[in-house]
Design a protein around this motif. Sequence first.
Motif, mmCIF file in Angstrom:
data_model
loop_
_atom_site.group_PDB
_atom_site.id
_atom_site.type_symbol
_atom_site.label_atom_id
_atom_site.label_comp_id
_atom_site.label_asym_id
_atom_site.label_seq_id
_atom_site.Cartn_x
_atom_site.Cartn_y
_atom_site.Cartn_z
ATOM 1 N N ARG A 127 -1.592 -11.263 -14.032
ATOM 2 C CA ARG A 127 -0.974 -11.327 -12.698
ATOM 3 C C ARG A 127 -1.977 -11.728 -11.613
ATOM 4 N NH1 ARG A 127 3.698 -8.665 -10.539
ATOM 5 N NH2 ARG A 127 5.275 -8.290 -12.130
ATOM 6 N N ALA A 128 -2.694 -12.814 -11.851
ATOM 7 C CA ALA A 128 -3.762 -13.233 -10.935
ATOM 8 C C ALA A 128 -3.244 -13.509 -9.527
ATOM 9 C CB ALA A 128 -4.465 -14.466 -11.494
ATOM 10 N N PHE A 129 -2.138 -14.212 -9.406
ATOM 11 C CA PHE A 129 -1.593 -14.519 -8.079
ATOM 12 C C PHE A 129 -1.174 -13.238 -7.372
ATOM 13 C CE2 PHE A 129 2.166 -15.399 -5.414
ATOM 14 C CZ PHE A 129 1.576 -16.234 -4.474
ATOM 15 N N CYS A 130 -0.523 -12.365 -8.097
ATOM 16 C CA CYS A 130 -0.057 -11.088 -7.534
ATOM 17 C C CYS A 130 -1.240 -10.244 -7.064
ATOM 18 C CB CYS A 130 0.745 -10.348 -8.601
ATOM 19 S SG CYS A 130 1.496 -8.808 -8.064
ATOM 20 N N ARG A 131 -2.303 -10.235 -7.829
ATOM 21 C CA ARG A 131 -3.452 -9.379 -7.527
ATOM 22 C C ARG A 131 -4.336 -9.923 -6.417
ATOM 23 N NH1 ARG A 131 -5.872 -8.743 -13.431
ATOM 24 N NH2 ARG A 131 -7.602 -7.688 -12.355
ATOM 25 N N PHE A 132 -4.510 -11.265 -6.383
ATOM 26 C CA PHE A 132 -5.516 -11.827 -5.485
ATOM 27 C C PHE A 132 -4.963 -12.610 -4.294
ATOM 28 C CE2 PHE A 132 -7.529 -12.410 -9.876
ATOM 29 C CZ PHE A 132 -7.963 -11.099 -9.921
ATOM 30 N N LEU A 133 -3.757 -13.185 -4.418
ATOM 31 C CA LEU A 133 -3.325 -14.175 -3.436
ATOM 32 C C LEU A 133 -2.010 -13.891 -2.727
ATOM 33 C CD1 LEU A 133 -4.153 -17.386 -5.540
ATOM 34 C CD2 LEU A 133 -5.563 -16.345 -3.762
ATOM 35 N N CYS A 134 -1.177 -13.013 -3.241
ATOM 36 C CA CYS A 134 0.187 -12.888 -2.706
ATOM 37 C C CYS A 134 0.254 -12.024 -1.442
ATOM 38 C CB CYS A 134 1.120 -12.320 -3.765
ATOM 39 S SG CYS A 134 2.829 -12.190 -3.192
ATOM 40 N N PRO A 135 0.533 -12.607 -0.289
ATOM 41 C CA PRO A 135 0.647 -11.815 0.952
ATOM 42 C C PRO A 135 1.839 -10.868 0.943
ATOM 43 C CG PRO A 135 0.309 -14.151 1.430
ATOM 44 C CD PRO A 135 0.633 -14.041 -0.020
ATOM 45 N N LEU A 136 2.905 -11.231 0.212
ATOM 46 C CA LEU A 136 4.067 -10.349 0.157
ATOM 47 C C LEU A 136 3.711 -9.051 -0.569
ATOM 48 C CD1 LEU A 136 7.035 -10.123 0.954
ATOM 49 C CD2 LEU A 136 7.642 -11.094 -1.268
ATOM 50 N N GLY A 137 2.936 -9.174 -1.645
ATOM 51 C CA GLY A 137 2.462 -7.989 -2.343
ATOM 52 C C GLY A 137 1.548 -7.150 -1.461
ATOM 53 N N ALA A 138 0.764 -7.829 -0.610
ATOM 54 C CA ALA A 138 -0.102 -7.111 0.328
ATOM 55 C C ALA A 138 0.732 -6.283 1.300
ATOM 56 C CB ALA A 138 -0.977 -8.105 1.085
ATOM 57 N N ILE A 139 1.836 -6.861 1.769
ATOM 58 C CA ILE A 139 2.712 -6.137 2.699
ATOM 59 C C ILE A 139 3.336 -4.924 2.017
ATOM 60 C CG2 ILE A 139 4.841 -6.284 4.045
ATOM 61 C CD1 ILE A 139 4.174 -9.252 4.514
ATOM 62 N N TYR A 140 3.907 -5.143 0.820
ATOM 63 C CA TYR A 140 4.550 -4.032 0.117
ATOM 64 C C TYR A 140 3.537 -2.961 -0.281
ATOM 65 C CZ TYR A 140 8.829 -6.828 -0.244
ATOM 66 O OH TYR A 140 9.953 -7.549 0.041
ATOM 67 N N GLY A 141 2.280 -3.369 -0.553
ATOM 68 C CA GLY A 141 1.254 -2.407 -0.922
ATOM 69 C C GLY A 141 0.979 -1.393 0.172
ATOM 70 N N LEU A 142 1.182 -1.810 1.419
ATOM 71 C CA LEU A 142 0.966 -0.903 2.549
ATOM 72 C C LEU A 142 1.970 0.251 2.555
ATOM 73 C CD1 LEU A 142 0.351 -3.571 5.348
ATOM 74 C CD2 LEU A 142 -1.370 -2.281 4.071
ATOM 75 N N PHE A 143 3.109 0.049 1.865
ATOM 76 C CA PHE A 143 4.162 1.066 1.847
ATOM 77 C C PHE A 143 4.127 1.935 0.589
ATOM 78 C CE2 PHE A 143 5.788 -2.257 4.632
ATOM 79 C CZ PHE A 143 6.312 -1.540 5.688
ATOM 80 N N ASN A 144 3.268 1.595 -0.380
ATOM 81 C CA ASN A 144 3.300 2.295 -1.668
ATOM 82 C C ASN A 144 3.175 3.809 -1.539
ATOM 83 O OD1 ASN A 144 3.927 0.697 -3.834
ATOM 84 N ND2 ASN A 144 1.911 0.803 -4.778
ATOM 85 N N ARG A 145 2.374 4.238 -0.613
ATOM 86 C CA ARG A 145 2.129 5.669 -0.439
ATOM 87 C C ARG A 145 3.365 6.392 0.088
ATOM 88 N NH1 ARG A 145 -2.715 8.191 3.366
ATOM 89 N NH2 ARG A 145 -2.291 10.396 2.933
ATOM 90 N N PHE A 146 4.233 5.654 0.819
ATOM 91 C CA PHE A 146 5.374 6.300 1.474
ATOM 92 C C PHE A 146 6.714 5.936 0.846
ATOM 93 C CE2 PHE A 146 2.110 4.892 4.513
ATOM 94 C CZ PHE A 146 1.604 6.120 4.920
ATOM 95 N N SER A 147 6.754 4.984 -0.085
ATOM 96 C CA SER A 147 8.025 4.480 -0.604
ATOM 97 C C SER A 147 8.784 5.557 -1.376
ATOM 98 C CB SER A 147 7.782 3.263 -1.500
ATOM 99 O OG SER A 147 6.982 3.610 -2.608
ATOM 100 N N ILE A 148 10.089 5.451 -1.337
ATOM 101 C CA ILE A 148 10.949 6.420 -2.026
ATOM 102 C C ILE A 148 10.789 6.292 -3.536
ATOM 103 C CG2 ILE A 148 13.353 7.085 -2.449
ATOM 104 C CD1 ILE A 148 13.977 6.189 0.402
ATOM 105 N N ILE A 149 10.766 5.046 -4.027
ATOM 106 C CA ILE A 149 10.618 4.803 -5.467
ATOM 107 C C ILE A 149 9.148 4.540 -5.782
ATOM 108 C CG2 ILE A 149 11.265 3.324 -7.401
ATOM 109 C CD1 ILE A 149 13.858 2.708 -5.948
ATOM 110 N N GLY A 150 8.615 5.203 -6.786
ATOM 111 C CA GLY A 150 7.232 4.987 -7.172
ATOM 112 C C GLY A 150 6.785 5.972 -8.231
#
Length: 508
Positions: free
Chosen positions: A214-237
Amino acid sequence: MDNKKKKETIKTMRPFKRRLIQVYAALLFNAHIRGFIQGNIYTGKGKYACVPGLNCYSCPGAVGSCPLGALQNALAGSGKKAGFYIFGILLLFGLICGRTICGYLCPIGLIQELLHKIPTPKIPRNRVTRALSYLKYILLAVFVVGITLWYGLVDETTVPAFCKYICPAGTSEGAIGLLSNPANADDFSLLGIFFTRKYIIMLFIALLCILCYRAFCRFLCPLGAIYGLFNRFSIIGVRVDKSLCNSCGACVKSCQMDVRHVGDHECINCTKCMDVCTQKAISLKAGRITLRGPEVEAAGERQNSEKKRKRFEKITWCIAFAALVFALVWFNFLDPSLKKNEGPSVSQTQTTGVSEIPVGYEIGDKLSDFEIELFDGSKFSISGAAGKPVFINLWATYCGPCVKELPYFEELYKEHGDDIAIVAVHYKDVVEDDPKAFVKNKGLDLPFALDDQAQTVWKAVGGAESLPQTIVLDRNGVVIYNQRKSVDKALLDSLYKEASEGFRGSKE
């Protein structure tokens, strides 16, 4: 082979649930199957809604917008309007799912995982990959926010920088998805250095995904960067029961993402860590509801729980299957917007004083008459422009090349006055800004129009989603030029001269 071994073999060969959900999401988000057959994109009202994962708007099958592209368009128009919808939908997706979207609902994530299955030496997770995982936050700040805002506020143009310069989804799903269809063979003339660069970037990212999980997901994807900011607070996880955890670190060691601990901003909630946890301390939860977790109930409770879980899964999959069937039927057969993409019939003929000329939009055809209301309230029609060279320009406010070439048409219009008929028509279904306010701010005096709900002009001239497009008629109303590419003043002068001299030949 006994029955027990057969069952175990079948169990290991069938796809796991997360993969089924990934495939399901990819099909649901790209339910416009006829787009792949006809070589066009879906432009119905479904495109006003965003899907959760990275899925290019220009993919022939896409039935919704990509949230990353919508975010850039909202930022570009922030000086004139507030992008409440996209900011709200990203907040909603993030708070509910976080990076669970990356692990389950992103078509590009599925493609990356399939590429990684190609047997080659692999790059393991290390300090370098962990450091590179922060690159996507830099790309988010620079290409998604910085450059887009700069052009939107200073130059008043929409430049979705990440989509334009980097995103492999736009190249693979959009450009290649459309150009692979024979119906779009003429669009190869639109390709230039930008496509070549993006194609090379796409190949490089694909190679990197083969070597690195998942190189693009890990290093380059801004959408993943945005969702990563919510990981600590998200309902599902994924959640760790600290009373059971012995801090052995097996979960982090087994993870292929660059996580420092389970559930951090790099975690995509794939639950692989759950399989290696000997303490049964990890589970996937939606609030207080356990979606997947270790069995800790007593024997009787476990049996009842298993029955309830299987019943719930069957009901869920039945509902999901029904939703997919409905989406496939609606977006391929029932949606009223599909009629607008059928195009005009070119089998009709029109009798002139000399010969019969086919009615259509190809070179040598007689363009069918239409009437459209201009921004100033007057009318434009082909019959009303009889005897003049006619220039029809299809454009949109979000299209950089379109905006750049408008002054050339303006200059041509002022040079020839009453001896020329020009109209610049904006696409009805893709209005990002107010076209009237846009041309007023630019100080343009050309005759402008917004295509009507039936897409009258688009159908008459064979308009496509790729812009800009210019159509030129000679003084007899016959098409001498119809191309989807940018023009300059020299080309427009040459076309005016050719159109003034009359029809150059017959249709073969």
